[in-house]
Motif scaffolding. Structure first.
Motif, PDB file in Angstrom:
ATOM      1  N   ILE A  62       0.896  -1.247   0.062  1.00 42.98           N
ATOM      2  CA  ILE A  62      -0.188  -0.102   0.109  1.00 42.98           C
ATOM      3  C   ILE A  62       0.884   1.335   0.000  1.00 42.98           C
ATOM      4  N   ALA A  63       1.967   1.202   0.788  1.00 37.71           N
ATOM      5  CA  ALA A  63       2.919   2.423   0.812  1.00 37.71           C
ATOM      6  C   ALA A  63       3.494   2.378  -0.410  1.00 37.71           C
ATOM      7  N   GLY A  64       3.926   1.389  -1.132  1.00 41.34           N
ATOM      8  CA  GLY A  64       4.450   1.677  -2.600  1.00 41.34           C
ATOM      9  C   GLY A  64       3.390   2.197  -3.528  1.00 41.34           C
ATOM     10  N   GLN A  65       2.010   1.572  -3.622  1.00 41.53           N
ATOM     11  CA  GLN A  65       1.182   2.208  -4.302  1.00 41.53           C
ATOM     12  C   GLN A  65       0.675   3.688  -3.957  1.00 41.53           C
ATOM     13  N   LYS A  66       0.963   4.088  -2.567  1.00 41.33           N
ATOM     14  CA  LYS A  66       0.555   5.352  -2.195  1.00 41.33           C
ATOM     15  C   LYS A  66       1.714   6.287  -2.941  1.00 41.33           C
ATOM     16  N   THR A  67       2.793   5.797  -2.644  1.00 43.67           N
ATOM     17  CA  THR A  67       3.930   6.631  -3.470  1.00 43.67           C
ATOM     18  C   THR A  67       3.686   6.640  -5.023  1.00 43.67           C
ATOM     19  N   GLU A  68       3.344   5.696  -5.741  1.00 37.70           N
ATOM     20  CA  GLU A  68       3.092   5.627  -6.938  1.00 37.70           C
ATOM     21  C   GLU A  68       1.962   6.660  -7.228  1.00 37.70           C
ATOM     22  N   ILE A  69       0.805   6.635  -6.345  1.00 37.12           N
ATOM     23  CA  ILE A  69      -0.226   7.426  -6.533  1.00 37.12           C
ATOM     24  C   ILE A  69       0.100   8.845  -6.466  1.00 37.12           C
ATOM     25  N   GLU A  70       1.071   9.355  -5.484  1.00 34.71           N
ATOM     26  CA  GLU A  70       1.439  10.577  -5.383  1.00 34.71           C
ATOM     27  C   GLU A  70       2.356  11.107  -6.693  1.00 34.71           C
ATOM     28  N   ARG A  71       3.182  10.031  -7.037  1.00 34.36           N
ATOM     29  CA  ARG A  71       3.676  10.513  -8.365  1.00 34.36           C
ATOM     30  C   ARG A  71       2.650  10.688  -9.475  1.00 34.36           C
ATOM     31  N   LEU A  72       1.863   9.774  -9.423  1.00 35.11           N
ATOM     32  CA  LEU A  72       0.875  10.214 -10.537  1.00 35.11           C
ATOM     33  C   LEU A  72      -0.056  11.408 -10.404  1.00 35.11           C
ATOM     34  N   GLU A  73      -0.253  11.611  -9.148  1.00 35.75           N
ATOM     35  CA  GLU A  73      -0.960  12.809  -8.912  1.00 35.75           C
ATOM     36  C   GLU A  73      -0.377  14.041  -9.267  1.00 35.75           C
ATOM     37  N   LYS A  74       1.047  14.058  -8.855  1.00 31.84           N
ATOM     38  CA  LYS A  74       1.976  15.296  -9.234  1.00 31.84           C
ATOM     39  C   LYS A  74       2.061  15.372 -10.869  1.00 31.84           C
ATOM     40  N   LYS A  75       2.169  14.211 -11.663  1.00 29.70           N
ATOM     41  CA  LYS A  75       2.197  14.111 -12.785  1.00 29.70           C
ATOM     42  C   LYS A  75       0.661  14.607 -13.605  1.00 29.70           C
ATOM     43  N   ILE A  76       0.011  14.271 -12.757  1.00 30.84           N
ATOM     44  CA  ILE A  76      -1.515  14.668 -13.265  1.00 30.84           C
ATOM     45  C   ILE A  76      -1.803  16.303 -12.966  1.00 30.84           C
ATOM     46  N   LYS A  77      -0.938  16.735 -11.899  1.00 29.82           N
ATOM     47  CA  LYS A  77      -1.376  18.106 -11.757  1.00 29.82           C
ATOM     48  C   LYS A  77      -0.497  18.997 -12.960  1.00 29.82           C
ATOM     49  N   THR A  78       0.791  18.482 -13.192  1.00 29.45           N
ATOM     50  CA  THR A  78       1.574  18.923 -14.154  1.00 29.45           C
ATOM     51  C   THR A  78       0.963  19.111 -15.517  1.00 29.45           C
ATOM     52  N   LEU A  79       0.150  17.736 -15.969  1.00 25.60           N
ATOM     53  CA  LEU A  79      -0.611  17.514 -17.159  1.00 25.60           C
ATOM     54  C   LEU A  79      -1.786  18.707 -17.229  1.00 25.60           C
ATOM     55  N   GLU A  80      -2.373  18.808 -15.973  1.00 26.48           N
ATOM     56  CA  GLU A  80      -3.628  19.664 -15.719  1.00 26.48           C
ATOM     57  C   GLU A  80      -3.030  21.155 -16.126  1.00 26.48           C
ATOM     58  N   TYR A  81      -1.913  21.526 -15.362  1.00 25.48           N
ATOM     59  CA  TYR A  81      -1.428  22.918 -15.453  1.00 25.48           C
ATOM     60  C   TYR A  81      -1.197  23.163 -17.015  1.00 25.48           C
ATOM     61  N   LYS A  82      -0.513  22.331 -17.979  1.00 27.33           N
ATOM     62  CA  LYS A  82      -0.219  22.191 -19.412  1.00 27.33           C
ATOM     63  C   LYS A  82      -1.345  22.253 -19.876  1.00 27.33           C
ATOM     64  N   ILE A  83      -2.666  21.397 -19.732  1.00 29.80           N
ATOM     65  CA  ILE A  83      -3.810  21.543 -20.416  1.00 29.80           C
ATOM     66  C   ILE A  83      -4.251  22.851 -20.099  1.00 29.80           C
ATOM     67  N   GLU A  84      -4.348  23.271 -19.066  1.00 27.50           N
ATOM     68  CA  GLU A  84      -4.881  24.805 -18.709  1.00 27.50           C
ATOM     69  C   GLU A  84      -4.215  25.887 -19.460  1.00 27.50           C
TER      70      GLU A  84
END
Length: 804
Positions: free
Chosen positions: A510-532
């Motif tokens: 679960i901790a590994g998955q949380k880390t992966e989720i955080e990384r994906l969330e950061k990536k999503i935020k970056t992509l959302e910023y680019k999309i914006e």
């Protein structure tokens, strides 16, 4: 006479077939939460009550409906008093405690309650409810609990009475005195009529009506039969047991879903569904002159016929509103029967009608009226209600709960635990008490009694030994239980350790998955910023695009306006140029024509002078020319000069006809009888023309052109002939009209302006005279001048053609 119906049953049809075709779909809709209405209609004595209730050994529609309902919901019925009807045509769900209190309150009531095992079924109805078909509804919702309520009312003289109301009176033979008032004693209470009301869903119901909760077909039919005995019947000339009222047996089915555990009923009133099936046995329509009714029977017949007539009127108004798009008010309130069931006709459920017909010849007229009304009701379309929404819980909850309870009982039996703790404890205590020896009598009556105490001591010792033995067994059982408990604790501890290890592994995952989720969330935020950013850029580009498009559209519209202005100016200039060109062409033509005319006149004058000079030169010198005297010319009548024969060397002159420009059309040549014949070379000639002296409608109808020959005397004394032409049109009234278009003028005059000489009396003139006469005739010009209507030349202008 022929009538068409959905289904026609013969005289030998069995009740089961009628039920399968008519009532079975209504029962299926009832269990699915929809309302239904079934009523029998027909002449008195035609078998309506028999169709509804049946006969011994062959139950009718009502017992079969009850049997099908309980066969379908039997294993899913709720306990008594779980569902409770209120006094406003609604239903509530009680918890188990309230339902238990209601049942206990009912148990302590002094009124005897029939139990299912001890119920004595009336032998008269035992065969009616013994249905062997076992008919049931397929696909019943097994996650719902069901409860059935029945009520029985009658509509007598347009009043509603409760047939299940407990009142000490005999409705079949009421105790009325001679004054037509009830006998005033304590045993008789007249029945009280009920009132119709409308609930919050705009459904009609009977206030204060007795509604009985039933759990089986036998119990429900027994309730019906109890009310059936109170129904008003009478002996008439046509029927020994004629129904004098409309009876309505109402079956209400309440259903509610189980909770998520599948154990208890869901305590939400919005999820409760209340549907009802009304079985109506109408009283028969009858004619009083055939039933020989009088007194109360006559008043009953009038009310029966009036309520049936109101039912027919309501159906007819509904039919007219649907067929012709009208909005007439349906007179439901004119009768309690139609007022009670107005919701069904407005679309709150299915309606089925069974028409009962008696083939007796005496009922011919009434049967025709019944079938005509029944056939007309088929044309009325009733809207269908919408299906109720789903509760949203997982299906199959009941069976999962049952499976869980069975599995729990099996596990307890395998481990030796009690299936039912209370029952097991009671049985163990009873066994132990039975194993102990009974105590003897302990009463000492004699001081020298040496048997009672030894016996008591012996029994007590046995009981003490048995107790010690039980204590040892109990200790062994305790040790065994402690051992089992320790083993169970060890197994539980090992399982806990295993579970903790698995949990640590899962936590790491679960901790590994949380880390992966955080990384994906950061990536999503970056992509959302680019999309914006891209969206903003796209918005800017879209705005620029819209501005450019608007500018382009405005410029294109401006260019279109300029082009349209240019085309309009070009058309205007072209029209002006054409008008100016035509004007100058006409002016040039006019000037050229005037010049030509002037030159021709000059040439003609010169030729005339030369001819006169030639005549003077060639004239013999010894003959003096006779000067014509004006007086002699005045005395002599003016005669037409006859053209002499041409000289031998000249070709013969032929008469020429002026050809009409419309030679291919049919003409009416109108020549008045007062016209004089002319001696001109050119004569008007129209081929295939109808010559008439006076214009007639018959001649005008055959032709499309018209010509009038008109003669008048000119100022110089010559005859001027005018040919007035026109087109023939048909008028709206069937007549003919002429529109004049052209005028042609035919005129003969002298070239010198003098009067023409008459023909010589000497038949043998000299050669010079002949030459002179021929020259004189030749120089005379017969010219036809054509002038169009509205021409600028005017009637006084004459055009002289150049002589050939």
């Amino acid at each position: 006479t022929q009538y068409s119906f959905k289904e026609v049953f013969g005289t030998l049809v069995v009740q089961k077939k009628v039920f399968d075709v008519v009532a079975k779909p209504l029962v299926e809709d009832l269990i699915r939460g929809k309302n239904g209405l079934l009523f029998t209609y027909g002449v008195t004595g035609s078998g309506k009550t028999h169709t509804m209730t049946g006969s011994p050994g062959d139950g009718g529609l009502l017992p079969r409906c009850l049997d099908m309902i309980f066969n379908s919901i039997g294993p899913f019925q709720a306990k008594r008093f779980v569902f409770k009807l209120d006094d406003k045509n609604g239903v509530d769900v009680q918890c188990e405690v309230d339902a238990l209190l209601e049942r206990q309150k009912r148990d302590v009531m002094p009124v005897p309650k029939p139990t299912p095992g001890k119920r004595q079924i009336d032998p008269e109805i035992a065969d009616m409810i013994n249905v062997q078909d076992q008919c049931k509804v397929e696909e019943v919702d097994e996650d719902n609990v069901y409860c059935v309520f029945v009520s029985y009312i009658e509509i007598y003289n347009n009043y509603i009475y409760d047939l299940l109301e407990e009142a000490p009176f005999d409705p079949i033979k009421p105790k009325w005195n001679n004054c037509n008032t009830p006998v005033r004693n304590g045993d008789f209470i007249p029945p009280q009529s009920k009132i119709l009301r409308e609930d919050q869903n705009h459904n009609m119901y009977v206030t204060g009506c007795t509604e009985v909760e039933v759990k089986s077909t036998e119990e429900a039919f027994e309730v019906f039969w109890r009310g059936q005995k109170k129904r008003r019947i009478a002996n008439t000339q046509l029927n020994r047991e004629s129904s004098r009222s409309h009876s309505v047996f109402i079956i209400k089915l309440a259903q509610a879903p189980l909770d998520a555990d599948g154990d208890k009923v869901l305590q939400e009133k919005e999820q409760i569904t209340l549907s009802q099936l009304s079985l109506v046995d109408l009283a028969g329509s009858e004619r009083t002159n055939r039933t020989k009714a009088e007194g109360n029977r006559l008043r009953e017949a009038g009310n029966i016929n009036q309520s049936l007539m109101t039912l027919r009127t309501c159906i007819e108004v509904l039919r007219e509103n649907q067929m012709y798009g009208l909005n007439k008010m349906v007179p439901y309130r004119d009768s309690k029967l139609t007022h009670l069931f107005k919701n069904y006709f407005d679309g709150e459920g299915k309606v089925r009608m069974i028409v009962c017909v008696n083939p007796k010849a005496e009922d011919y007229e009434e049967s025709l009226q019944v079938m005509r009304f029944a056939e007309m009701t088929q044309e009325v379309e009733v809207a269908r209600p919408v299906d109720r929404p789903l509760c949203g819980l997982t299906p199959g909850r009941r069976f999962r709960n049952q499976a869980f309870q069975e599995e729990l009982s099996r596990k307890l039996e395998m481990r030796g635990g009690p299936v039912d703790a209370e029952t097991e404890e009671q049985s163990v205590l009873e066994t132990i008490l039975q194993n102990f020896p009974p105590l003897p009598a302990c009463e000492l009556l004699d001081i020298n009694d040496d048997q009672t105490l030894p016996k008591l001591i012996e029994v007590l010792e046995k009981r003490h030994k048995l107790r010690q033995m039980l204590i040892k067994e109990f200790s062994k059982a305790v040790l065994t239980f402690k051992t089992v408990l320790q083993e169970f604790d060890c197994s539980v501890a090992s399982k806990e350790n295993y579970i903790k290890g698995r949990l640590s592994e899962k936590e790491k995952t679960i901790a590994g998955q949380k880390t992966e989720i955080e990384r994906l969330e950061k990536k999503i935020k970056t992509l959302e910023y680019k999309i914006e950013i891209l969206e903003k850029t796209a918005t800017i580009y879209e705005e620029d695009k819209r501005n450019l498009q608007q500018e382009l559209e405005s410029k294109s519209q401006k260019l279109q306006r300029q082009a349209s202005d240019k085309r309009r100016l070009e058309a205007r200039f072209q029209g002006m140029v054409a008008e100016t060109t035509m004007k100058w062409e006409k002016e040039c033509e006019r000037r050229v024509a005037a010049k030509q005319l002037e030159m021709q006149n000059k040439l003609w004058v010169k030729d005339e002078k030369l001819k006169q000079l030639k005549a003077i030169v060639t004239e013999p010198k010894n003959d003096k020319p006779e000067r014509p005297s004006r007086e002699r010319d005045r005395e002599k009548p003016v005669q037409r000069s006859v053209s002499p024969s041409p000289v031998p060397n000249a070709p013969p002159v032929r008469l020429r006809h002026r050809r009409s420009r419309s030679a291919g059309e049919r003409w009416v040549d109108h020549k008045p009888p007062s016209n004089l014949p002319t001696e001109t070379v050119m004569q008007p000639h129209v081929p295939h023309a109808i010559t008439v002296a006076a214009a007639s409608e018959k001649a005008l109808a055959k032709c499309d052109k018209y010509m009038l020959t008109h003669q008048e005397l000119a100022s110089d004394g010559e005859i001027e002939t005018k040919l007035i032409k026109g087109d023939v049109f048909k008028t709206r009234g069937g007549g003919q009209a002429v529109q004049f278009t052209d005028i042609e003028t035919l005129k003969q005059e002298s070239p010198t302006g003098r009067k023409r000489r008459s023909s010589p009396s000497n038949p043998d003139p000299p050669e010079d005279a002949a030459e002179s006469e021929w020259t004189d005739v030749e120089t005379r010009c017969s010219v036809a001048v054509e002038m169009r209507a509205g021409s600028a030349l005017g009637p006084g202008y004459e055009h002289h053609a150049q002589p050939k």
